[in-house]
Design a protein around this motif. Structure first.
Motif: not given
Length: 276
Positions: A139-150
């Motif tokens: 939603e915030h188009q966070c470039k350079g960020w990753a997430a750990i999720c399913n």
């Protein structure tokens, strides 16, 4: 339609567990930031059903959730065990050369600790939720960020999966409890088909008090599957014992409860349900 309160966002493991447990039924998910809010929803509306994680095969018991369950006055009517698989994902235009941070729930970060150690360039950032981290990045188009999720959450929010099944232990399961207002319990379970119960009690500060409880359970052929002790705040060296038992005869189990009551203090049956 059933209304299910969960901690986390759509696509979280609580969401997945709720859909699996109520497979084939129409459900509406109520997303909550905290487990406290899950039980608040049930208090405000007795038709709401709660689903809350209680233990993980790697991280262990969620101790605070035991306290919340006891204080809530709700009744456990079911359980669900979910295989936990994590992926690392990012915006479609990002890749390994551009990501600098990885965001997720602290338990998920811990469950991928060995994997993250292989990527020391990534800063691990704790967040409230796995799917919520993916949602925020999208939603915030966070470039350079990753997430750990399913991976299903990654697809839901349009993120690119860099690698799937990154959890350190492939035999990673979380156990969830399904709970509701006591007056609604019999609409969600049949007592005659139950074979598991969750109990909580304290014991007199006397030698052999716990062994007497175990002897009673053994005598009535009731199997102790879990015991978790938590200190009673303000009472030095006194504990509440949260116990899960299984049984194949409802009458014999009830007889064991009658025999335990004189030996314990503040005995409460948190729920009787069908185990998995």
């Amino acid at each position: 339609m059933r209304r299910i309160a969960i901690q986390g966002e759509i696509g979280s493991f609580h969401d997945i567990a709720a859909h699996q447990y109520f497979e084939g039924e129409q459900i509406q998910i109520i997303c909550c930031s905290t487990f406290e809010q899950v039980y608040d929803n049930i208090r405000r509306d007795p038709t709401v059903i709660g689903m809350a994680a209680i233990e993980n095969t790697i991280a262990g018991s969620l101790l605070h959730n035991y306290e919340l369950l006891r204080d809530s006055g709700t009744t456990v009517v079911g359980e669900h065990k979910l295989h936990i698989e994590h992926c690392i994902c990012c915006l479609p235009e990002d890749d390994w050369t551009t990501i600098r941070e990885v965001h997720s729930h602290p338990v998920a970060l811990m469950q991928c600790r060995n994997y993250l150690a292989l990527h020391p360039e990534l800063k691990a950032v704790e967040a409230e939720d796995t799917a919520g981290s993916a949602q925020y990045i999208a939603e915030h188009q966070c470039k350079g960020w990753a997430a750990i999720c399913n991976s299903s959450a990654a697809r839901l929010y349009g993120l690119k999966v860099l690698e799937d099944s990154i959890e350190d232990n492939k035999h990673n399961f979380t156990r969830f409890l399904v709970c509701c207002a006591p007056q609604k319990a019999d609409l969600l379970r049949s007592l005659e088909k139950t074979d598991k119960a969750s109990l909580v009690f304290s014991l007199p500060h006397e030698q052999g008090s716990l062994s007497m409880v175990l002897s009673i359970l053994s005598f009535y052929k009731v199997n102790l599957t879990k015991i978790q002790s938590l200190p009673i705040i303000g009472h030095e060296w006194e504990y509440l014992f949260y116990v899960d038992v299984t049984y194949d005869n409802l009458t014999r189990y009830r007889q064991s409860i009658d025999a335990l009551i004189p030996l314990t203090k503040d005995m409460r049956i948190l729920g009787e349900y069908k185990g998995v």
